[in-house]
Motif scaffolding. Structure first.
Motif, PDB file in Angstrom:
ATOM      1  N   LEU A   1       0.835  -1.198   0.000  1.00 23.73           N
ATOM      2  CA  LEU A   1       0.000   0.000   0.000  1.00 23.73           C
ATOM      3  C   LEU A   1       0.866   1.242   0.000  1.00 23.73           C
ATOM      4  O   LEU A   1       1.812   1.348   0.776  1.00 23.73           O
ATOM      5  CB  LEU A   1      -0.887  -0.010   1.255  1.00 23.73           C
ATOM      6  CG  LEU A   1      -1.632   1.263   1.602  1.00 23.73           C
ATOM      7  CD1 LEU A   1      -2.777   1.469   0.624  1.00 23.73           C
ATOM      8  CD2 LEU A   1      -2.152   1.188   3.022  1.00 23.73           C
TER       9      LEU A   1
ATOM     10  N   HIS B   1      -2.406  -1.455  -3.729  1.00 22.29           N
ATOM     11  CA  HIS B   1      -3.319  -0.320  -3.612  1.00 22.29           C
ATOM     12  C   HIS B   1      -2.518   0.973  -3.499  1.00 22.29           C
ATOM     13  O   HIS B   1      -1.488   1.011  -2.832  1.00 22.29           O
ATOM     14  CB  HIS B   1      -4.210  -0.480  -2.375  1.00 22.29           C
ATOM     15  CG  HIS B   1      -5.221   0.592  -2.227  1.00 22.29           C
ATOM     16  ND1 HIS B   1      -6.359   0.646  -2.996  1.00 22.29           N
ATOM     17  CD2 HIS B   1      -5.270   1.663  -1.406  1.00 22.29           C
ATOM     18  CE1 HIS B   1      -7.070   1.714  -2.648  1.00 22.29           C
ATOM     19  NE2 HIS B   1      -6.432   2.340  -1.691  1.00 22.29           N
TER      20      HIS B   1
ATOM     21  N   SER C   1      -3.191   5.051  -2.566  1.00 27.17           N
ATOM     22  CA  SER C   1      -4.117   6.051  -2.039  1.00 27.17           C
ATOM     23  C   SER C   1      -3.410   7.397  -1.954  1.00 27.17           C
ATOM     24  O   SER C   1      -2.242   7.466  -1.572  1.00 27.17           O
ATOM     25  CB  SER C   1      -4.589   5.650  -0.639  1.00 27.17           C
ATOM     26  OG  SER C   1      -5.289   6.708  -0.022  1.00 27.17           O
TER      27      SER C   1
END
Length: 76
Positions: free
Chosen positions: A29, A50, A52
């Motif tokens: 992440l 992921h 973000s």
């Protein structure tokens, strides 16, 4: 991690991206706009599970804090 936009300083950022990209069977992440931009611009975006842009929110979530947006969704 460094000022990846400048050739003299990007080696640390590339090294971190390479280390994470080479992890087998790991959830990976990126949390934060600058880190996300680095991974994308350096060609590592598809190596992360992921990405973000919410760095502060990501840290608060890992701390166990309730995020207002998540709470609103859960209430519906």
């Amino acid at each position: 991690m460094g000022v990846f936009e400048m050739e003299n300083f990007k080696v640390g950022t590339v090294g971190v991206c390479e280390a994470i990209a080479n992890l087998d069977d790991a959830f990976t992440l990126i949390g934060g706009g600058d880190s996300a931009a680095a991974a994308i611009q350096l060609g590592f975006a598809d190596k992360f599970t992921h990405i973000s842009t919410g760095g502060g929110a990501s840290l608060e979530y890992m701390e166990g804090k309730t995020l207002p947006g998540v709470a609103a969704i859960q209430e519906k």
